[in-house]
Design an enzyme around this catalytic site. Sequence first.
Site, PDB file in Angstrom:
ATOM      1  N   SER A  43      25.185  23.819  30.652  1.00 47.88           N
ATOM      2  CA  SER A  43      25.202  24.134  29.217  1.00 47.88           C
ATOM      3  C   SER A  43      23.968  23.581  28.525  1.00 47.88           C
ATOM      4  O   SER A  43      23.424  22.540  28.937  1.00 47.88           O
ATOM      5  CB  SER A  43      26.448  23.490  28.592  1.00 47.88           C
ATOM      6  OG  SER A  43      26.396  23.555  27.189  1.00 47.88           O
TER       7      SER A  43
ATOM      8  N   GLY B  80      42.751  30.522  31.545  1.00 48.05           N
ATOM      9  CA  GLY B  80      42.365  31.886  31.918  1.00 48.05           C
ATOM     10  C   GLY B  80      43.557  32.829  31.910  1.00 48.05           C
ATOM     11  O   GLY B  80      44.698  32.417  31.665  1.00 48.05           O
TER      12      GLY B  80
ATOM     13  N   ILE C 209      31.964  28.960   6.887  1.00 48.81           N
ATOM     14  CA  ILE C 209      30.643  28.528   7.389  1.00 48.81           C
ATOM     15  C   ILE C 209      30.626  26.999   7.426  1.00 48.81           C
ATOM     16  O   ILE C 209      30.893  26.346   6.412  1.00 48.81           O
ATOM     17  CB  ILE C 209      29.512  29.039   6.465  1.00 48.81           C
ATOM     18  CG1 ILE C 209      29.519  30.571   6.420  1.00 48.81           C
ATOM     19  CG2 ILE C 209      28.160  28.513   6.940  1.00 48.81           C
ATOM     20  CD1 ILE C 209      28.453  31.161   5.503  1.00 48.81           C
TER      21      ILE C 209
ATOM     22  N   ILE D 164      33.767  33.911  30.792  1.00 46.86           N
ATOM     23  CA  ILE D 164      32.565  34.305  31.538  1.00 46.86           C
ATOM     24  C   ILE D 164      32.943  34.639  32.988  1.00 46.86           C
ATOM     25  O   ILE D 164      32.451  35.607  33.578  1.00 46.86           O
ATOM     26  CB  ILE D 164      31.477  33.206  31.483  1.00 46.86           C
ATOM     27  CG1 ILE D 164      31.173  32.846  30.017  1.00 46.86           C
ATOM     28  CG2 ILE D 164      30.193  33.682  32.167  1.00 46.86           C
ATOM     29  CD1 ILE D 164      30.223  31.669  29.846  1.00 46.86           C
TER      30      ILE D 164
ATOM     31  N   PHE E 183      32.622  27.981  37.633  1.00 45.74           N
ATOM     32  CA  PHE E 183      32.841  28.024  36.179  1.00 45.74           C
ATOM     33  C   PHE E 183      33.945  27.081  35.720  1.00 45.74           C
ATOM     34  O   PHE E 183      33.988  26.708  34.553  1.00 45.74           O
ATOM     35  CB  PHE E 183      33.304  29.433  35.743  1.00 45.74           C
ATOM     36  CG  PHE E 183      32.285  30.514  35.873  1.00 45.74           C
ATOM     37  CD1 PHE E 183      31.251  30.640  34.956  1.00 45.74           C
ATOM     38  CD2 PHE E 183      32.368  31.448  36.894  1.00 45.74           C
ATOM     39  CE1 PHE E 183      30.330  31.661  35.058  1.00 45.74           C
ATOM     40  CE2 PHE E 183      31.449  32.477  37.010  1.00 45.74           C
ATOM     41  CZ  PHE E 183      30.425  32.587  36.089  1.00 45.74           C
TER      42      PHE E 183
ATOM     43  N   LYS F  85      28.628  17.923  32.066  1.00 48.61           N
ATOM     44  CA  LYS F  85      27.772  18.967  32.646  1.00 48.61           C
ATOM     45  C   LYS F  85      26.535  18.347  33.297  1.00 48.61           C
ATOM     46  O   LYS F  85      26.107  18.766  34.377  1.00 48.61           O
ATOM     47  CB  LYS F  85      27.373  19.994  31.567  1.00 48.61           C
ATOM     48  CG  LYS F  85      28.542  20.862  31.109  1.00 48.61           C
ATOM     49  CD  LYS F  85      29.057  21.722  32.251  1.00 48.61           C
ATOM     50  CE  LYS F  85      30.261  22.551  31.895  1.00 48.61           C
ATOM     51  NZ  LYS F  85      30.827  23.279  33.043  1.00 48.61           N
TER      52      LYS F  85
ATOM     53  N   ASP G 130      27.276  19.098  15.446  1.00 47.53           N
ATOM     54  CA  ASP G 130      26.506  20.351  15.507  1.00 47.53           C
ATOM     55  C   ASP G 130      25.007  20.076  15.351  1.00 47.53           C
ATOM     56  O   ASP G 130      24.571  19.629  14.289  1.00 47.53           O
ATOM     57  CB  ASP G 130      26.930  21.302  14.377  1.00 47.53           C
ATOM     58  CG  ASP G 130      28.039  22.257  14.792  1.00 47.53           C
ATOM     59  OD1 ASP G 130      28.358  22.315  15.994  1.00 47.53           O
ATOM     60  OD2 ASP G 130      28.570  22.943  13.903  1.00 47.53           O
TER      61      ASP G 130
ATOM     62  N   ARG H 117      30.386  20.685  10.896  1.00 48.47           N
ATOM     63  CA  ARG H 117      31.260  20.327  12.005  1.00 48.47           C
ATOM     64  C   ARG H 117      30.594  19.172  12.760  1.00 48.47           C
ATOM     65  O   ARG H 117      29.394  19.237  13.040  1.00 48.47           O
ATOM     66  CB  ARG H 117      31.427  21.547  12.916  1.00 48.47           C
ATOM     67  CG  ARG H 117      32.546  21.457  13.900  1.00 48.47           C
ATOM     68  CD  ARG H 117      32.766  22.782  14.589  1.00 48.47           C
ATOM     69  NE  ARG H 117      31.609  23.170  15.406  1.00 48.47           N
ATOM     70  CZ  ARG H 117      31.532  24.283  16.128  1.00 48.47           C
ATOM     71  NH1 ARG H 117      32.546  25.136  16.118  1.00 48.47           N
ATOM     72  NH2 ARG H 117      30.468  24.569  16.828  1.00 48.47           N
TER      73      ARG H 117
ATOM     74  N   TYR I 293      31.518  16.399  26.671  1.00 43.95           N
ATOM     75  CA  TYR I 293      31.385  17.692  27.357  1.00 43.95           C
ATOM     76  C   TYR I 293      29.993  17.816  27.989  1.00 43.95           C
ATOM     77  O   TYR I 293      29.844  18.116  29.180  1.00 43.95           O
ATOM     78  CB  TYR I 293      31.625  18.837  26.360  1.00 43.95           C
ATOM     79  CG  TYR I 293      31.213  20.184  26.886  1.00 43.95           C
ATOM     80  CD1 TYR I 293      31.977  20.834  27.836  1.00 43.95           C
ATOM     81  CD2 TYR I 293      30.034  20.802  26.440  1.00 43.95           C
ATOM     82  CE1 TYR I 293      31.586  22.075  28.344  1.00 43.95           C
ATOM     83  CE2 TYR I 293      29.642  22.030  26.931  1.00 43.95           C
ATOM     84  CZ  TYR I 293      30.416  22.663  27.879  1.00 43.95           C
ATOM     85  OH  TYR I 293      30.029  23.875  28.378  1.00 43.95           O
TER      86      TYR I 293
HETATM   87  N1  UFG Z   1      30.513  28.069  13.147  1.00 44.81           N
HETATM   88  C1  UFG Z   1      30.861  28.252  11.820  1.00 44.81           C
HETATM   89  N2  UFG Z   1      32.143  28.586  11.542  1.00 44.81           N
HETATM   90  C2  UFG Z   1      33.089  28.734  12.496  1.00 44.81           C
HETATM   91  C3  UFG Z   1      32.718  28.562  13.856  1.00 44.81           C
HETATM   92  C4  UFG Z   1      31.410  28.225  14.145  1.00 44.81           C
HETATM   93  O1  UFG Z   1      30.042  28.115  10.913  1.00 44.81           O
HETATM   94  O2  UFG Z   1      34.259  29.035  12.145  1.00 44.81           O
HETATM   95  C5  UFG Z   1      29.142  27.668  13.453  1.00 44.81           C
HETATM   96  C6  UFG Z   1      29.078  26.370  14.221  1.00 44.81           C
HETATM   97  O3  UFG Z   1      29.235  25.261  13.358  1.00 44.81           O
HETATM   98  C7  UFG Z   1      27.721  26.494  14.867  1.00 44.81           C
HETATM   99  C8  UFG Z   1      27.607  28.005  15.169  1.00 44.81           C
HETATM  100  O4  UFG Z   1      28.569  28.628  14.310  1.00 44.81           O
HETATM  101  O5  UFG Z   1      26.735  26.144  13.965  1.00 44.81           O
HETATM  102  C9  UFG Z   1      27.931  28.351  16.604  1.00 44.81           C
HETATM  103  O6  UFG Z   1      29.170  27.733  16.934  1.00 44.81           O
HETATM  104  P1  UFG Z   1      29.966  28.022  18.277  1.00 44.81           P
HETATM  105  O7  UFG Z   1      31.216  27.188  18.217  1.00 44.81           O
HETATM  106  O8  UFG Z   1      30.138  29.488  18.449  1.00 44.81           O
HETATM  107  O9  UFG Z   1      28.994  27.507  19.416  1.00 44.81           O
HETATM  108  P2  UFG Z   1      28.290  26.076  19.612  1.00 44.81           P
HETATM  109  O10 UFG Z   1      26.833  26.295  19.374  1.00 44.81           O
HETATM  110  O11 UFG Z   1      28.947  24.999  18.865  1.00 44.81           O
HETATM  111  O12 UFG Z   1      28.635  25.787  21.143  1.00 44.81           O
HETATM  112  C10 UFG Z   1      27.960  26.396  22.192  1.00 44.81           C
HETATM  113  C11 UFG Z   1      28.905  26.543  23.385  1.00 44.81           C
HETATM  114  C12 UFG Z   1      29.294  25.197  23.914  1.00 44.81           C
HETATM  115  C13 UFG Z   1      28.056  24.381  24.176  1.00 44.81           C
HETATM  116  C14 UFG Z   1      27.200  24.299  22.955  1.00 44.81           C
HETATM  117  C15 UFG Z   1      25.934  23.554  23.218  1.00 44.81           C
HETATM  118  O13 UFG Z   1      30.052  27.247  23.013  1.00 44.81           O
HETATM  119  O14 UFG Z   1      30.024  25.344  25.107  1.00 44.81           O
HETATM  120  O15 UFG Z   1      26.862  25.611  22.523  1.00 44.81           O
HETATM  121  O16 UFG Z   1      25.556  22.908  22.042  1.00 44.81           O
HETATM  122  F1  UFG Z   1      28.371  23.130  24.539  1.00 44.81           F
END
Ligand code: UFG
Length: 326
Positions: A116, A36, A206, A12, A72, A144, A284, A281, A140
Site C-alpha cells: 500500500s 469477502g 467531505i 481486488i 491479498f 504492510k 489523512d 479524518r 495498517y
Molecule cells: N473522504 C471524504 N469523505 C468520505 C470518505 C472519504 O472526504 O466519506 C476522503 C478521505 O478523507 C480522503 C479521500 O476521501 O481524503 C480518500 O479516502 P479513501 O478512504 O477512499 O482512501 P484513503 O486515501 O484514505 O485510503 C487509501 C486506501 C488505504 C490505504 C491508503 C494509503 O484505501 O487502504 O489509501 O494512505 F492505506
Amino acid sequence: MNLLITGGAGYIGSHMVKFARSRGHTVTVLDNLSTGFRDALPTGVLLEGSLLVPEDIRATLASSRFDGVIHFAGSIQVGESMRLPLKYYTENTIGTINLLAGCVEAEVKHVVFSSSAAVYGQPMVDVIDESCPTAPINPYGRTKLIGEQMLADCAVAHGLTSASLRYFNAAGADPAGELGERHDPETHLIPLLLQAASGRRKSFTINGDNFPTPDGTCVRDYVHVWDLCAAHLLAMDYLMAGGATTAFNLGSGAGFSVAEVLAAAKRITGIDFPVEWGPRREGDPARLVASRSKAERVLGWRCEYSQIETIIEHAWAWERKQTGLG
Ligand code: UFG
C-alpha cells in the site's frame, strides 16, 4: 500459470480471479470469507480457510503445484488499525508469516504481495517514487511494510522472490459490470459518493476543507481495479522470468482532490445529491500521488482504465446494479 490467490473473495481479489481466468490462467482461492463474498467467485475455485491456521495453508499448498501466490488476504482499514492494532498485527503480520512459512515448505518460488501507499506515511514530495523513504504513520501501513521486509528476507534466505505492489487508491469496478466494490462498512470515497447519488445514503460528507492543497481537500491518486489486476500478472511474469525482489508503485500518476472527485461524480450521475462539510479524518495525508514510471519501465504496465471518469462510470454501473436502478 497456476496461481493461488489469498483473499480472492474480496474487492481486488475477486477482480483478480476473473481477470486471471479471462487470460487463461488456473486459479485457486484461499479465503476465510470474513469480509469477502462467496458469490463474487466462480464455482469450484474457493478453498475456505484461514491464514491463521497453518494447517489450512499447508493443505491448500499441497492441493496443487502452484507457480506463485498472489497475496491479498488481510485487514485494510486505516482507522480501524488505529483502534485495534493487534488485530492488524495478527491478521496481516502473523497471517503473512504463516503463508510464507507454507510457501517455503511447499517450495513455492514467487509471491506478489498486496502492499500500500500507506508504507510511505506523509511524504513531503509532490510525486512519490519507490526511492521515497518508507515511514508509515498507522498500524495498517506498518503491517504492510513488515510484510515487504519479511519477503525481502525470504528472498535472501530461501530464494522466494516477490513483488510488493504499493497500491494508491484502488477504485472502479469490473468493466463488464459483474463485480464491484463491496465493503461493510464502506469507508472509501467513490462508493460513498455513489451511494449518496443512488439514495442509499442521505448525504456525503467531505472530510476537511483546510488541507494545504489548491482547494483545501485531500488529493489522491485513483487507479482502476482492472489496471491493478493487469499489473499483478505482469509482476508474476517478471518474477517467473527471474526478476529480483522489489516494490512497485501502482497509481495513475494523476492527483484529484475530494472536491474534484465529488464534482465528477455529480456530473457523471447527473444527480445533485446533498453534501456536508465535516472535520478532517484522523491520519489523512494531504496529498498522495504516485510515480508509476518504475512499473511502466520494468513491468511494461500501462493504465488503460484509470481516467477518473472511467473509474466513476464503472463504479456507478455497479452501484446502479446493487440498488436496482438499472
Ligand atoms: N473522504 C471524504 N469523505 C468520505 C470518505 C472519504 O472526504 O466519506 C476522503 C478521505 O478523507 C480522503 C479521500 O476521501 O481524503 C480518500 O479516502 P479513501 O478512504 O477512499 O482512501 P484513503 O486515501 O484514505 O485510503 C487509501 C486506501 C488505504 C490505504 C491508503 C494509503 O484505501 O487502504 O489509501 O494512505 F492505506
